[in-house]
Design a protein around this motif. Structure first.
Motif, PDB file in Angstrom:
ATOM      1  N   LEU A 186       0.501  -1.038  -0.083  1.00  0.00           N
ATOM      2  CA  LEU A 186      -0.044   0.155  -0.001  1.00  0.00           C
ATOM      3  C   LEU A 186       1.359   1.212   0.059  1.00  0.00           C
ATOM      4  CD1 LEU A 186      -2.722  -0.597   2.372  1.00  0.00           C
ATOM      5  CD2 LEU A 186      -3.249  -0.188   0.126  1.00  0.00           C
ATOM      6  N   GLU A 187       1.824   1.033   0.731  1.00  0.00           N
ATOM      7  CA  GLU A 187       2.708   2.057   1.209  1.00  0.00           C
ATOM      8  C   GLU A 187       3.319   2.092  -0.615  1.00  0.00           C
ATOM      9  OE1 GLU A 187       3.997   5.156   2.146  1.00  0.00           O
ATOM     10  OE2 GLU A 187       3.030   4.598   3.563  1.00  0.00           O
ATOM     11  N   GLN A 188       3.670   1.717  -1.212  1.00  0.00           N
ATOM     12  CA  GLN A 188       4.580   1.427  -2.359  1.00  0.00           C
ATOM     13  C   GLN A 188       3.141   2.165  -3.632  1.00  0.00           C
ATOM     14  OE1 GLN A 188       6.147  -2.452  -2.851  1.00  0.00           O
ATOM     15  NE2 GLN A 188       7.994  -0.848  -3.747  1.00  0.00           N
ATOM     16  N   MET A 189       1.741   1.893  -3.547  1.00  0.00           N
ATOM     17  CA  MET A 189       0.639   2.454  -3.728  1.00  0.00           C
ATOM     18  C   MET A 189       0.484   4.036  -3.940  1.00  0.00           C
ATOM     19  SD  MET A 189      -3.081   0.394  -4.449  1.00  0.00           S
ATOM     20  CE  MET A 189      -2.821  -0.471  -5.111  1.00  0.00           C
ATOM     21  N   ARG A 190       1.008   4.063  -2.982  1.00  0.00           N
ATOM     22  CA  ARG A 190       0.651   5.496  -2.322  1.00  0.00           C
ATOM     23  C   ARG A 190       1.854   6.186  -3.228  1.00  0.00           C
ATOM     24  NH1 ARG A 190      -0.861   3.506   3.212  1.00  0.00           N
ATOM     25  NH2 ARG A 190      -3.287   2.880   2.425  1.00  0.00           N
TER      26      ARG A 190
END
Ligand code: CDT
Length: 323
Positions: free
Chosen positions: A29-33
């Motif tokens: 999720l961190e990478q998606m954001r």
């Protein structure tokens, strides 16, 4: 309508055996954001992105093995990825171990899904070229038990209209086979998404270790050029449960050139704006419709004769007759 798509290739660093799905999903999720902050339309995660790559060790117990697999997609632990994709309006590609129950039968596959910016699954691929072995090799520094844990994918090489272009997927060892790219390109693929877990050492072939990075790039660069496709290939990198894996997450243009590459062996997002119209010149140059005719190949293959092991080779009939 512009046909540029900004893609984030989200390399994963090692995932430990003890990391929970929730912890790994939080990393993704961190990478998606970050991908959204950097204007990506699509973020590409790796092969079996949700866990350590368990094919590297022997598992005897069926329940223990099944715990590494997703029984549904999305499931309770992966739904946050779909919800966040919808909130951020970003597509994603996710590799995972799939436990499918179809007509009451359980089957295990090494799979990936392509998800649109509304959080809906567009398509699924099940890995076809499974590397490694099914037997126990406890004396190897690590094993590659994909042939034991997964079935050969039964979905072929499909393509989907998505992100203003035509998209196909393949998984890790699939990328080493020219048929993969050609079948996807015959299906119109302009963009091919790949996740991989590639050790930098092959226990059965240590003489190849020095070429692992080169051969990884070689097959994809050739596949991109020969088929006029963009390729986005994403690693699970670094030392994971004692297995050292290559990084080299790459975005490759239809020219065959690597236009973006990871620098680390950790979680790392590389971003590139891919113009799908750049595929046109190469697709026109090769023009499969005019130049790739099976009847032109047939005269060559029909005289080839059966393959004989070199040690036992005897003159072929046609050659012998001329002597
Ligand atoms: N995961 C996977 O398919 N790995 C294989 C290792 C083979 S060793 C050359 C790969 O093709 O990278």
């Amino acid at each position: 309508m512009p046909r540029t798509i900004t893609i984030g290739a989200a390399q994963s660093g090692p995932v430990s055996r003890s990391e929970t799905r929730a912890e790994v999903v939080e990393r993704l999720l961190e990478q998606m954001r970050e991908a959204r902050r950097r204007d990506c339309d699509l973020v590409v995660f790796t092969e079996c992105a949700l866990t350590a790559f368990f094919a590297h060790w022997w598992i005897d117990d069926e329940h223990e093995l099944e715990a590494w697999f997703e029984k549904e997609m999305p499931g309770p632990e992966t739904k946050p990825l779909f919800d966040e994709a919808q909130r951020l309006q970003i597509g994603f590609h996710l590799g995972y171990a799939e436990l499918a129950t179809e007509s009451g039968r359980k089957r295990r596959f090494n799979s990936s899904v392509l998800v649109d910016k509304h959080g809906r699954i567009i398509g699924k691929h099940r890995k076809i070229h499974l590397p490694g072995h099914a037997d126990h090799r406890p004396h190897n520094p690590f094993q590659n038990l994909e042939k034991r844990y997964f079935r050969v994918g039964d979905l072929g090489f499909q393509t989907w209209q998505a992100f203003n272009g035509v998209v196909g997927m393949c998984i890790c060892n699939d990328r080493r086979w020219s048929e993969t790219y050609r079948l996807l390109a015959l299906g119109g693929a302009e963009l091919i998404l790949i996740g991989y877990n590639t050790p930098d050492h092959i226990p059965e072939h240590p003489e190849m270790d020095q070429h692992v990075g080169f051969q990884h790039q070689l097959c994809m660069q050739a596949g991109a050029y020969e088929n006029g496709c963009w390729i986005v290939a994403v690693a699970k990198a670094g030392v994971e449960e004692g297995v050292s894996q290559i990084g080299l997450t790459s975005i490759i243009a239809p020219s065959g050139q690597v236009v973006a590459e990871s620098k680390s062996l950790e979680d790392e997002l590389i971003v590139y704006e891919c113009d799908l119209d750049e595929t046109r010149a190469y697709k026109t140059l090769f023009d499969f419709q005019s130049n790739r005719k099976i009847e032109h190949y047939r005269p060559i293959t029909s005289t080839a004769g059966p393959v004989v092991p070199i040690a036992e080779e005897s003159p072929r009939q046609d050659t012998a007759e001329k002597l």
